[in-house]
Design a protein around this motif. Sequence first.
Motif, PDB file in Angstrom:
ATOM      1  N   GLU A 157      16.511   9.283  -0.203  1.00 51.01           N
ATOM      2  CA  GLU A 157      16.200  10.704  -0.021  1.00 51.01           C
ATOM      3  C   GLU A 157      17.371  11.548  -0.508  1.00 51.01           C
ATOM      4  O   GLU A 157      18.518  11.280  -0.144  1.00 51.01           O
ATOM      5  CB  GLU A 157      15.944  10.958   1.458  1.00 51.01           C
ATOM      6  CG  GLU A 157      15.375  12.329   1.714  1.00 51.01           C
ATOM      7  CD  GLU A 157      14.820  12.448   3.126  1.00 51.01           C
ATOM      8  OE1 GLU A 157      13.842  11.735   3.439  1.00 51.01           O
ATOM      9  OE2 GLU A 157      15.378  13.225   3.900  1.00 51.01           O
ATOM     10  N   ILE A 158      17.070  12.551  -1.332  1.00 49.78           N
ATOM     11  CA  ILE A 158      18.123  13.466  -1.770  1.00 49.78           C
ATOM     12  C   ILE A 158      17.732  14.890  -1.362  1.00 49.78           C
ATOM     13  O   ILE A 158      16.549  15.213  -1.277  1.00 49.78           O
ATOM     14  CB  ILE A 158      18.373  13.404  -3.291  1.00 49.78           C
ATOM     15  CG1 ILE A 158      17.173  13.932  -4.074  1.00 49.78           C
ATOM     16  CG2 ILE A 158      18.691  11.991  -3.739  1.00 49.78           C
ATOM     17  CD1 ILE A 158      17.456  14.095  -5.562  1.00 49.78           C
ATOM     18  N   VAL A 159      18.737  15.708  -1.093  1.00 51.42           N
ATOM     19  CA  VAL A 159      18.433  17.080  -0.683  1.00 51.42           C
ATOM     20  C   VAL A 159      19.125  18.045  -1.640  1.00 51.42           C
ATOM     21  O   VAL A 159      20.271  17.831  -2.053  1.00 51.42           O
ATOM     22  CB  VAL A 159      18.831  17.313   0.798  1.00 51.42           C
ATOM     23  CG1 VAL A 159      20.281  17.021   1.061  1.00 51.42           C
ATOM     24  CG2 VAL A 159      18.492  18.727   1.250  1.00 51.42           C
ATOM     25  N   LEU A 160      18.380  19.081  -2.036  1.00 54.02           N
ATOM     26  CA  LEU A 160      18.939  20.122  -2.899  1.00 54.02           C
ATOM     27  C   LEU A 160      19.520  21.204  -2.008  1.00 54.02           C
ATOM     28  O   LEU A 160      18.826  21.747  -1.144  1.00 54.02           O
ATOM     29  CB  LEU A 160      17.846  20.735  -3.792  1.00 54.02           C
ATOM     30  CG  LEU A 160      17.075  19.776  -4.697  1.00 54.02           C
ATOM     31  CD1 LEU A 160      16.023  20.533  -5.513  1.00 54.02           C
ATOM     32  CD2 LEU A 160      18.028  19.028  -5.624  1.00 54.02           C
TER      33      LEU A 160
ATOM     34  N   PRO B  40       0.805  -1.229   0.000  1.00 58.81           N
ATOM     35  CA  PRO B  40       0.000   0.000   0.000  1.00 58.81           C
ATOM     36  C   PRO B  40       0.837   1.278   0.000  1.00 58.81           C
ATOM     37  O   PRO B  40       0.326   2.347  -0.315  1.00 58.81           O
ATOM     38  CB  PRO B  40      -0.814  -0.095   1.307  1.00 58.81           C
ATOM     39  CG  PRO B  40      -0.792  -1.533   1.675  1.00 58.81           C
ATOM     40  CD  PRO B  40       0.505  -2.084   1.162  1.00 58.81           C
ATOM     41  N   ARG B  41       2.113   1.185   0.366  1.00 54.41           N
ATOM     42  CA  ARG B  41       2.957   2.392   0.401  1.00 54.41           C
ATOM     43  C   ARG B  41       3.877   2.478  -0.815  1.00 54.41           C
ATOM     44  O   ARG B  41       4.726   3.377  -0.875  1.00 54.41           O
ATOM     45  CB  ARG B  41       3.807   2.400   1.682  1.00 54.41           C
ATOM     46  CG  ARG B  41       3.006   2.647   2.951  1.00 54.41           C
ATOM     47  CD  ARG B  41       3.933   2.811   4.143  1.00 54.41           C
ATOM     48  NE  ARG B  41       4.787   1.648   4.320  1.00 54.41           N
ATOM     49  CZ  ARG B  41       4.412   0.531   4.933  1.00 54.41           C
ATOM     50  NH1 ARG B  41       3.191   0.437   5.436  1.00 54.41           N
ATOM     51  NH2 ARG B  41       5.240  -0.482   5.045  1.00 54.41           N
ATOM     52  N   ALA B  42       3.726   1.577  -1.777  1.00 52.12           N
ATOM     53  CA  ALA B  42       4.600   1.595  -2.962  1.00 52.12           C
ATOM     54  C   ALA B  42       4.480   2.955  -3.640  1.00 52.12           C
ATOM     55  O   ALA B  42       3.388   3.445  -3.882  1.00 52.12           O
ATOM     56  CB  ALA B  42       4.198   0.487  -3.927  1.00 52.12           C
ATOM     57  N   ALA B  43       5.649   3.563  -3.942  1.00 50.71           N
ATOM     58  CA  ALA B  43       5.629   4.932  -4.457  1.00 50.71           C
ATOM     59  C   ALA B  43       5.893   4.996  -5.953  1.00 50.71           C
ATOM     60  O   ALA B  43       5.986   6.085  -6.511  1.00 50.71           O
ATOM     61  CB  ALA B  43       6.649   5.782  -3.698  1.00 50.71           C
TER      62      ALA B  43
ATOM     63  N   MET C 223       7.911  13.506  -4.088  1.00 50.22           N
ATOM     64  CA  MET C 223       8.413  12.234  -4.611  1.00 50.22           C
ATOM     65  C   MET C 223       8.561  12.326  -6.121  1.00 50.22           C
ATOM     66  O   MET C 223       7.645  12.769  -6.800  1.00 50.22           O
ATOM     67  CB  MET C 223       7.408  11.131  -4.245  1.00 50.22           C
ATOM     68  CG  MET C 223       7.959   9.755  -4.299  1.00 50.22           C
ATOM     69  SD  MET C 223       9.089   9.396  -2.946  1.00 50.22           S
ATOM     70  CE  MET C 223       7.955   8.937  -1.660  1.00 50.22           C
ATOM     71  N   ILE C 224       9.734  11.922  -6.605  1.00 51.69           N
ATOM     72  CA  ILE C 224       9.898  11.790  -8.050  1.00 51.69           C
ATOM     73  C   ILE C 224      10.197  10.323  -8.342  1.00 51.69           C
ATOM     74  O   ILE C 224      10.509   9.553  -7.428  1.00 51.69           O
ATOM     75  CB  ILE C 224      11.049  12.670  -8.606  1.00 51.69           C
ATOM     76  CG1 ILE C 224      12.395  12.258  -8.016  1.00 51.69           C
ATOM     77  CG2 ILE C 224      10.778  14.141  -8.350  1.00 51.69           C
ATOM     78  CD1 ILE C 224      13.591  12.856  -8.745  1.00 51.69           C
TER      79      ILE C 224
ATOM     80  N   ILE D 281      12.067   8.391  -5.498  1.00 49.23           N
ATOM     81  CA  ILE D 281      13.102   9.120  -4.758  1.00 49.23           C
ATOM     82  C   ILE D 281      12.454  10.334  -4.099  1.00 49.23           C
ATOM     83  O   ILE D 281      11.761  11.107  -4.758  1.00 49.23           O
ATOM     84  CB  ILE D 281      14.241   9.556  -5.709  1.00 49.23           C
ATOM     85  CG1 ILE D 281      14.992   8.314  -6.213  1.00 49.23           C
ATOM     86  CG2 ILE D 281      15.208  10.515  -5.011  1.00 49.23           C
ATOM     87  CD1 ILE D 281      16.023   8.589  -7.271  1.00 49.23           C
ATOM     88  N   ARG D 282      12.667  10.450  -2.782  1.00 46.85           N
ATOM     89  CA  ARG D 282      12.122  11.603  -2.068  1.00 46.85           C
ATOM     90  C   ARG D 282      13.119  12.750  -2.221  1.00 46.85           C
ATOM     91  O   ARG D 282      14.308  12.590  -1.966  1.00 46.85           O
ATOM     92  CB  ARG D 282      11.923  11.283  -0.587  1.00 46.85           C
ATOM     93  CG  ARG D 282      11.222  12.395   0.183  1.00 46.85           C
ATOM     94  CD  ARG D 282      11.012  12.020   1.637  1.00 46.85           C
ATOM     95  NE  ARG D 282      10.281  10.775   1.779  1.00 46.85           N
ATOM     96  CZ  ARG D 282       8.974  10.651   1.597  1.00 46.85           C
ATOM     97  NH1 ARG D 282       8.242  11.694   1.286  1.00 46.85           N
ATOM     98  NH2 ARG D 282       8.390   9.479   1.728  1.00 46.85           N
TER      99      ARG D 282
END
Length: 389
Positions: A184-187, A133-136, A224-225, A232-233
Amino acid sequence: MELVVTVLTAPFSGGIGVVLVAGRGARGVVASRFHGAKPGDLEPDSVRYGWLREEGQAGAIVDEVLVRVRRDDDLGVEAVEVSGHGGRASVRAITKLFVDAGARESSPTELVRCVAPYAGIDHVRVDAIEALPRAASLEAAIFLLGAFEGTLTRAACAAAADPSAVRALLARAPRGIALVSPREIVLLGRPNVGKSSLFNALLGRDRAITSAVPGTTRDLLDGMIVASGYPIRIVDSAGVEVPRDRIQRAGIERSLFASREAHLRVVLLDSSKPIDDDDRRIVDLATSAGTTILAATQCDRPWRLECDLEIPVRTSAVTGEGLDDLRDHVCRALGLAEPPPRADEPAPFNERQVRALEVLASGAPGGLGLLLGSEFGTGSDFRPRGVFP
Ligand SMILES: Nc1nc2c(ncn2[C@@H]2O[C@H](COP(=O)(O)OP(=O)(O)O)[C@@H](O)[C@H]2O)c(=O)[nH]1
Ligand SMILES: [Mg+2]
């Protein structure tokens, strides 16, 4: 199994709400509250239309429903699915009706764990049905469906006596884990380099406010992309600079925290300006926190970013240039150059499975039991569903 009632649909407004009544006496309890449009008993493997009423012939109407009686050998216990109207009110009323009739309310997770031994569902398949149910991404959902059908379970049973085959399974774990638990990646970057604009462009919608005023983004935003099938968050942060006020300082502290926590940092440099000390400081901060890639922004403007740093990606949030390239670089930097595992490709997808497979690979006893649950530990009593055509 004791009688339980579980809401299967999400707790929001929606078209239908599905409640499962399962365990000893489930059919009788539903039958005692169900008034069919046509006469007849609730037979296994049937669907009936009618109404739920409170106890007794003249009981108040609770909802208009479809009742699906499952075969006993389906879940290994009596089970009846009641589909009523969606939204909290109807679903609560249906649940309460069966709680008043003696069922214990349980969460979907608890239900799966209760039913699993009766239905012959091992722990890997339980992991899969809980994660589904959490598959993104679609790739994640289909992979988990395969795992629920028994892809990893079968492969682990077949490999159990051969450590090199188990190690081959373990080698796929990073891809399986990243598919199911998004990286998770951060800009990061100075104010006004174009972090929020790029964030919006990657997301394909205007999630973050962008402006020419430095310090516009003060809190962390995430979205989310999907890159090559991997969800990827992505986190947009406040620009890192000397703060002008308390709120901006809090935003910057959060950026630095996110930078340390993320799996990957993407430092953005404005290609229309020469590099400055702040840029260099952010590059240093990011690289000291872990794997980092550099990307130039605003590349639709004249290039003035002459510097000694290697900047492999050039993007523009305005023209969309370089967005695919950035997604590719992100995947490669995360160690996800290969596509995600498919439904029929066995791959461990959580740390528990990895630890159990490591025991199995080491040849120590009990590895298969750790992975699948002790009752499946020999591998011989595994009942695969295997319904994929
Ligand atoms: N020409 C051009 N302008 C951009 C681009 N990205 C951002 N900008 C502009 O640069 C300013 C700062 O952008 P913003 O995304 O808010 O930067 P942030 O502070 O790093 O989040 C805004 O005026 C944007 O319109 C781009 O790719 N091309
Ligand atoms: Mg911003």
